[in-house]
Design a protein around this motif. Structure first.
Motif, short mmCIF file in Angstrom:
data_model
loop_
_atom_site.label_atom_id
_atom_site.label_comp_id
_atom_site.label_asym_id
_atom_site.label_seq_id
_atom_site.Cartn_x
_atom_site.Cartn_y
_atom_site.Cartn_z
N LEU A 106 16.16 7.80 6.70
CA LEU A 106 16.47 8.21 5.33
C LEU A 106 15.52 7.54 4.32
O LEU A 106 15.14 8.14 3.31
N VAL A 107 15.10 6.33 4.63
CA VAL A 107 14.11 5.65 3.78
C VAL A 107 12.80 6.45 3.79
O VAL A 107 12.17 6.68 2.74
N LEU A 108 12.38 6.88 4.97
CA LEU A 108 11.13 7.65 5.07
C LEU A 108 11.25 8.96 4.30
O LEU A 108 10.30 9.40 3.63
N LYS A 109 12.41 9.58 4.34
CA LYS A 109 12.64 10.82 3.59
C LYS A 109 12.54 10.57 2.08
O LYS A 109 12.00 11.39 1.33
N ILE A 110 13.05 9.44 1.63
CA ILE A 110 12.99 9.12 0.19
C ILE A 110 11.54 8.93 -0.25
O ILE A 110 11.13 9.38 -1.32
N VAL A 111 10.74 8.29 0.59
CA VAL A 111 9.34 8.02 0.22
C VAL A 111 8.46 9.26 0.43
O VAL A 111 7.49 9.47 -0.30
N ARG A 112 8.79 10.07 1.41
CA ARG A 112 8.01 11.30 1.69
C ARG A 112 8.98 12.49 1.69
O ARG A 112 9.33 13.04 2.74
N GLY B 34 0.78 -1.24 0.00
CA GLY B 34 0.00 0.00 0.00
C GLY B 34 0.81 1.28 0.00
O GLY B 34 0.27 2.35 0.30
N VAL B 35 2.10 1.19 -0.35
CA VAL B 35 2.94 2.40 -0.37
C VAL B 35 3.66 2.48 -1.72
O VAL B 35 4.86 2.22 -1.81
N PRO B 36 2.94 2.83 -2.80
CA PRO B 36 3.61 2.89 -4.11
C PRO B 36 4.74 3.92 -4.09
O PRO B 36 4.62 4.96 -3.45
N LEU B 37 5.83 3.59 -4.75
CA LEU B 37 6.97 4.52 -4.82
C LEU B 37 6.69 5.54 -5.91
O LEU B 37 6.39 5.18 -7.04
N GLU B 38 6.80 6.81 -5.56
CA GLU B 38 6.46 7.87 -6.52
C GLU B 38 7.69 8.72 -6.83
O GLU B 38 8.69 8.67 -6.12
N GLY B 39 7.56 9.51 -7.90
CA GLY B 39 8.62 10.47 -8.25
C GLY B 39 9.96 9.77 -8.41
O GLY B 39 10.08 8.77 -9.12
N GLU B 40 10.96 10.30 -7.72
CA GLU B 40 12.32 9.76 -7.87
C GLU B 40 12.65 8.67 -6.87
O GLU B 40 13.81 8.24 -6.78
N ASP C 159 2.13 8.66 7.84
CA ASP C 159 1.13 9.55 7.22
C ASP C 159 0.04 9.91 8.23
O ASP C 159 -0.40 11.06 8.31
N ALA C 160 -0.40 8.90 9.00
CA ALA C 160 -1.46 9.15 9.98
C ALA C 160 -0.97 10.09 11.08
O ALA C 160 -1.69 11.01 11.50
N ALA C 161 0.27 9.89 11.52
CA ALA C 161 0.82 10.74 12.59
C ALA C 161 0.90 12.20 12.13
O ALA C 161 0.54 13.13 12.85
N VAL C 162 1.35 12.36 10.89
CA VAL C 162 1.52 13.70 10.34
C VAL C 162 0.16 14.38 10.11
O VAL C 162 -0.02 15.56 10.38
N ALA C 163 -0.82 13.59 9.66
CA ALA C 163 -2.15 14.14 9.38
C ALA C 163 -2.81 14.65 10.67
O ALA C 163 -3.66 15.54 10.63
N ALA C 164 -2.39 14.09 11.80
CA ALA C 164 -3.01 14.50 13.07
C ALA C 164 -2.44 15.82 13.60
O ALA C 164 -2.92 16.34 14.59
N ILE C 165 -1.40 16.34 12.95
CA ILE C 165 -0.77 17.59 13.41
C ILE C 165 -0.92 18.65 12.32
O ILE C 165 -0.12 18.70 11.38
#
Ligand code: SAH
Length: 272
Positions: free
Chosen positions: A120-126, A40-46, A92-98
Motif C-alpha cells: 500500500l505504501v508503494l501504491k501511495i508513492v506510485r 531519492g524518492v520525493p513524495l509527490e501529489g497527494e 521503478d527499475a523493475a517496471v521500466a524493464a517491462i
C-alpha cells in the motif's frame, strides 16, 4: 523514544557511511517527506497527505485489529513507511524493464501485506500502479479496505486468501509484473509464494534483514525450482534492510506452490 518532534536534521551526505543507514534510531527523525527526499524518492501529489491519513488510521486501529507492534508515530514513519519507500528505485527499475502498450498500467501483488506493507505504501508513492494486496487474515483485509476508501485510491484491490491457493488460480497465476512480500517467511518460502504469480520477465522485491547468508543459499536453490533467479541483494539506505531481487525467467512448474502449509513446513532448497 528516540525522536524529538519538530527538530529536523539535514540528511547524511550521499556516499558517506551514514548514507547506507540514512536514519539510524539515534538520529533525530526529520519527518517522512524529508527522509524520503533524502533517499531519492520525493513524495509527490497527494502522497504526503495520504501517508498522514494512513498513519492516523494505523494509530487508531492497530490494537483492535492487531495490525502491527509498531505503534509510535515516528516509528510508523521510519520503520513501516520509509522502509517501503526505500524500495521505490528498485520498483521503478523493475517496471521500466517491462514495456507495456500505451495506457496499460503495470501490476504489483503484495503477499502477506498485513496492514499494507510494503504494497500500500508503494501504491501511495506510485499511484499509477495496479496493485493487489493479499492476506490470509480477515481482520487485516477489512482494515485495508477502510484505508483504501479513506485515502480515495483506485486500482488497488484487496484479496482475502493464501498464496498457496491463489498461485493456482488463473486470475492470479503468472499475472503480475512485480511481486513483493515483507516479514512473511524466510526466503525460499517467500519465493514459492511470489514467483508463481509473476509473468515471465517479472520481478520479485523482497526486503530482508542483513544476516541472511543461509537464506540466500537455500533461496538460490528454491528460485531455480520455480523458474527464477536471485539477481541482487543490495543494502537499502534504511535501518538494516537488504532488498533481495529475483527475476522470473521461465514458467513455474505446475506443482508449485505446494499445498497450504507445505512451503513453510518443508521449504524448497533445504535439501537440494
Ligand atoms: N507484510 C506486513 C505483514 C507481515 S505479518 C508487514 O511487513 O508488516 C505476516 C502476514 O502475512 C500476516 O498478516 C499473515 O496473515 C500473512 N500471511 C502469512 N502466510 C500467508 C500466506 N501463505 N498467504 C497469505 N498471507 C499470509
Amino acid at each position: 523514544m528516540n525522536a524529538i518532534s519538530g527538530v529536523s536534521t539535514p540528511p547524511a551526505p550521499a556516499g558517506s557511511d551514514a548514507a547506507s543507514n540514512a536514519f539510524p534510531p539515534e538520529r533525530v527523525w526529520p519527518g517522512l517527506a524529508h527522509a524520503a527526499r533524502a533517499i531519492g524518492v520525493p513524495l509527490e501529489g497527494e502522497a504526503a497527505a495520504r501517508f498522514a491519513q494512513y498513519q492516523e488510521l494505523l494509530l487508531t486501529h492497530s490494537v483492535r485489529f492487531n495490525l502491527t507492534a509498531i505503534r509510535e508515530p515516528h516509528e510508523i514513519e521510519r520503520r513501516l513507511f520509509l522502509d517501503a519507500v526505500a524500495m521505490v528505485p528498485a520498483l521503478d527499475a523493475a517496471v521500466a524493464a517491462i514495456p507495456l502498450p500505451a495506457g496499460q498500467a503495470h501490476s504489483l501483488v503484495d503477499i502477506g501485506t498485513g496492514a499494507g506493507f510494503p504494497g500500500l505504501v508503494l501504491k501511495i508513492v506510485r499511484p499509477a500502479l495496479d496493485v493487489t494486496l493479499i492476506d490470509a487474515t480477515a481482520k487485516k483485509v477489512s482494515f485495508l479496505r477502510t484505508v483504501i476508501a479513506a485515502l480515495k485510491l483506485d486500482t488497488v484491490g484487496v484479496v482475502h486468501g493464501r498464496a498457496e491457493d491463489l498461485g493456482h488460480d488463473p486470475a492470479f497465476r503468472a499475472r503480475f509484473d512485480v511481486a513483493t512480500a515483507r516479514a512473511v517467511a524466510n526466503l525460499p518460502v517467500l519465493l514459492e509464494y511470489v514467483v508463481p504469480l509473476l509473468k515471465i520477465g517479472g520481478t520479485a522485491l523482497l526486503p530482508k534483514g542483513l544476516e541472511i547468508d543461509e537464506e540466500l543459499r537455500t533461496g538460490n536453490r528454491a528460485a531455480a525450482h520455480l523458474g527464477a533467479a536471485i539477481v541482487s541483494d543490495a543494502r537499502l539506505p534504511v535501518d538494516g534492510t537488504r532488498l533481495i531481487i529475483a527475476s522470473k525467467c521461465a514458467p513455474t512448474p505446475g506443482a508449485y506452490p505446494r499445498r497450504v502449509g507445505i512451503p513453510s513446513r518443508s521449504p524448497l532448497g533445504e535439501r537440494s
